[in-house]
Structures are given as structure tokens and as C-alpha cells.
Design an enzyme around this catalytic site. Structure first.
Site, PDB file in Angstrom:
ATOM      1  N   ARG A   1       0.861  -1.496   0.221  1.00 35.20           N
ATOM      2  CA  ARG A   1       0.107   0.229  -0.304  1.00 35.20           C
ATOM      3  C   ARG A   1       1.372   1.422   0.109  1.00 35.20           C
ATOM      4  NH1 ARG A   1      -0.821   5.134   2.330  1.00 35.20           N
ATOM      5  NH2 ARG A   1      -0.518   3.661   4.906  1.00 35.20           N
ATOM      6  N   ASP A   2       1.647   1.430   0.771  1.00 37.25           N
ATOM      7  CA  ASP A   2       2.326   2.767   0.936  1.00 37.25           C
ATOM      8  C   ASP A   2       3.601   2.816   0.565  1.00 37.25           C
ATOM      9  OD1 ASP A   2       3.222   5.049   2.245  1.00 37.25           O
ATOM     10  OD2 ASP A   2       2.761   5.003   3.952  1.00 37.25           O
TER      11      ASP A   2
ATOM     12  N   ASN B   1       9.055   5.120   3.687  1.00 34.71           N
ATOM     13  CA  ASN B   1       9.131   3.919   4.738  1.00 34.71           C
ATOM     14  C   ASN B   1      10.533   3.599   5.607  1.00 34.71           C
ATOM     15  OD1 ASN B   1       5.745   3.746   5.645  1.00 34.71           O
ATOM     16  ND2 ASN B   1       6.188   3.864   3.384  1.00 34.71           N
TER      17      ASN B   1
ATOM     18  N   CYS C   1       4.007   9.987   0.762  1.00 36.88           N
ATOM     19  CA  CYS C   1       2.555  10.495   0.853  1.00 36.88           C
ATOM     20  C   CYS C   1       2.248  11.413  -0.282  1.00 36.88           C
ATOM     21  CB  CYS C   1       2.314  11.047   2.019  1.00 36.88           C
ATOM     22  SG  CYS C   1       0.407  11.918   2.059  1.00 36.88           S
TER      23      CYS C   1
ATOM     24  N   HIS D   1       3.934   4.829  12.555  1.00 34.30           N
ATOM     25  CA  HIS D   1       3.777   4.411  11.785  1.00 34.30           C
ATOM     26  C   HIS D   1       4.242   5.822  10.987  1.00 34.30           C
ATOM     27  CE1 HIS D   1       2.774   4.071   6.961  1.00 34.30           C
ATOM     28  NE2 HIS D   1       3.214   5.453   7.179  1.00 34.30           N
TER      29      HIS D   1
ATOM     30  N   HIS E   1       8.262   7.576   8.820  1.00 34.58           N
ATOM     31  CA  HIS E   1       9.228   7.680   7.697  1.00 34.58           C
ATOM     32  C   HIS E   1      10.001   8.116   8.281  1.00 34.58           C
ATOM     33  CE1 HIS E   1       5.674   7.492   4.136  1.00 34.58           C
ATOM     34  NE2 HIS E   1       4.697   6.812   5.463  1.00 34.58           N
TER      35      HIS E   1
END
Length: 315
Positions: free
Chosen positions: A15-16, A251, A242, A209, A211
Site C-alpha cells: 500500500r504505502d 517509510n 505520501c 507509522h 517515515h
């Protein structure tokens, strides 16, 4: 707080990691990548998001991906998807999702950029999704983007962060996530805001979460471990970012995170050799090198050894 002896990692590669890639990775390639991640021992996989496929075409096959990976649930693997509104929640239910993550910006500037709405407006929309999913038996978690610092509005105050999260905890959120969306939080800020969330919602699992834009990622993991945090997101090879947060890099790498945790004597359940085997097919899928520290060397993460935990305890 007591430092955890084991940690659950939610791998966000699919996903990310893929959402801002120029390449549209075919569904069958995503399935193969997911199966390699699962084969390494990872039990929590974020497979995609239910968003407008015209705006984020990389996530257009999330429903199909969920269906094709569902057999792994019998082996205890849990799959997660992101949802931003009621339509997304409806799509998640139709696709057979069991776990969804709701994401709300903690700053007005990021909320406007990310959802073209104020925090209050976005919260109302997201609550409709939360109630819809909850009433149909889905687990939902609430995560705040820019939980520490925002590229538009600056530092996020701890009391404000708590109040943005509170309505969703009251509505039955299983867990709470705090995200350093642009990778610019430092350990002191992570300690301050995460402590406020832990104090406000005792007993709720809190997920971090992170980065790694400014190379604070691993330092922030250590700060969170000292608070007792036992749930972290990461993407293999440091992929991700993002699209609505200027300057946000990837990430923290799943490989880097596993290496750090194992060297700290914290168990992950991950087979490091199998995890390393994810790199080559992932590079082939995205068409460029990975950016995590271990991928850059390249090196295999350390094998778990509980003697490191004893060493840490004596320091």
C-alpha cells in the site's frame, strides 16, 4: 513503561510502498510479493486502499488483491486496507475485508491537501465509514497523519492530537495509530505526543507509522520502544511516501526495522533470509533500487538473539 520483548510489524509495502510509484504493479506481481512477505513470517500485511482509482490508480486492484490473498487467513495472517470515507468502507465490506484502517489528518493544512476538507468535515465523513464497518463486524483502527509535525502547519500539539482521535476511540476503534507522515519527527516529539495518546487511551494498542526522510526513523523506534510501543509499520526496502505531503520520503524499511529490533533483543518472528529474498522481485516490480540502509549495502538483517535483550537491560 516496560520495553516489549516482541513486536508486531504491519508491512505496508503493497500500500504505502507502491502508492506513489510511477509503475502500476500488476495484481499477480503484488500477490507474489505478498506471499514472499508472508513466507518470511510477517503476519500483518497492508494490501492497499479503497480510494478513487482515478486519483491513485496504483490501488485500483485492492479488492481483487484481498480476495486472492484470503486463503492465507487460515494460517493466521491478517490483511489491512485503508479507508477514507463511507464509499471506501462499503467497497471494503464488499471485498470481504476484516480489518480496515481509517486515516484522518491531525492538521488543518494537511487535511485540506489530503482530503479537500477541514478536520471536522473529514472526521464526520470518516465516522460514517467507522460506524458502517463496525456495525458489519469489521475491526477498525484510527490513525492520524502528521501526528507530530506537518509540512503546512508545523508541530502538532499533543492535546490537539488526542482530541482528533477521541471520537473514534469512543466509537469503538480497536487500535490507535500515530504517523510521522513526512519523516521529520524527532525522538523527543515522538515521546511527547505518543505518551499523550497512551495516557489518554489506556489499554488501547498504539501503532507507530514512521517515515525516514531525515534519518530519524530508527531513533524514533527506540524512543517508542521505551514507551512500551509494540506495533510498528514498515515497508520493505524503505519504499513509500505520501502524495499529499511535500517532501515525504519512504517509510522506515521493514528490513532495517527487523535488524534494529533483533539487535535490541526484541523478537519479530521474521525469518531474515526469507525477508531478504523479497528485495529482487520488489526492485523488478518498481523499476529502481530500494533505499533502506540494509538494501543499500546490501545486507541481511540480524537474526534474533535474546542475549541482546540482556545486554540492553544492563546498560
Amino acid at each position: 513503561m516496560v520495553r516489549p520483548t516482541s513486536v508486531d510489524i504491519l508491512d505496508t509495502t503493497l500500500r504505502d510502498g507502491l502508492q506513489i510509484e510511477e509503475a502500476i504493479v500488476p495484481t499477480e506481481v503484488k500477490v507474489a510479493l505478498a506471499e514472499k512477505l508472508i513466507g518470511s513470517g510477517l503476519k500483518h500485511i497492508e494490501v492497499g486502499s479503497f480510494v478513487n482509482p482515478k486519483k491513485v490508480p496504483q490501488m485500483a486492484d485492492t479488492d481483487e488483491l484481498l480476495r486472492r490473498l484470503a486463503p492465507h487467513e487460515a494460517d493466521g495472517v491478517e490483511f489491512f486496507t485503508l479507508v477514507f470515507n463511507l464509499k471506501g468502507a462499503q467497497r471494503a465490506v464488499d471485498a470481504g475485508a476484516k480489518n480496515i484502517k481509517l486515516v484522518l489528518s491531525a492538521s488543518e493544512g494537511h487535511s485540506k491537501a489530503n482530503s479537500d476538507a477541514s478536520i471536522a468535515e473529514a472526521s464526520d465523513r470518516l465516522m460514517d465509514a467507522a460506524v458502517f464497518a463496525r456495525d458489519r463486524g469489521l475491526r477498525f483502527d484510527i490513525t492520524t497523519a502528521v501526528s507530530f509535525i506537518c509540512p503546512f502547519d508545523g508541530i502538532t500539539e499533543a492535546d490537539h492530537l488526542v482530541e482528533v482521535l477521541r471520537p473514534f476511540v469512543d466509537a469503538g476503534a480497536h487500535g490507535v495509530g500515530v504517523a510521522d507522515t513526512i519523516g521529520n519527527a524527532n525522538p523527543s516529539l515522538v515521546r511527547r505526543n505518543t505518551s499523550a495518546v497512551l495516557d489518554a487511551f489506556p489499554g488501547k494498542p498504539v501503532n507507530l507509522h514512521l517515515h525516514d526522510t531525515y534519518n530519524f526513523g530508527m531513533a524514533n523506534v527506540i524512543a517508542a520502544l521505551e514507551l512500551g510501543i509494540a506495533n510498528f509499520d514498515a515497508a520493505m526496502g524503505g519504499l513509500g511516501g505520501c502524495p499529499f505531503a511535500p517532501g515525504a520520503a519512504g517509510n522506515i524499511g521493514t528490513d532495517d526495522l527487523v535488524h534494529l529490533l533483533h539487535r535490541e533483543g526484541v523478537a519479530t518472528g521474521v525469518d531474515v533470509e526469507a525477508l531478504t529474498e523479497v528485495r529482487d522481485p520488489l526492485i523488478a516490480a518498481v523499476g529502481h533500487d530500494l533505499t533502506s540502509s540494509l538494501s543499500d549495502i546490501p545486507a541481511t538483517p540480524a537474526v534474533f538473539d535474546d542475549r541482546f535483550a540482556a545486554a540492553s537491560a544492563k546498560v
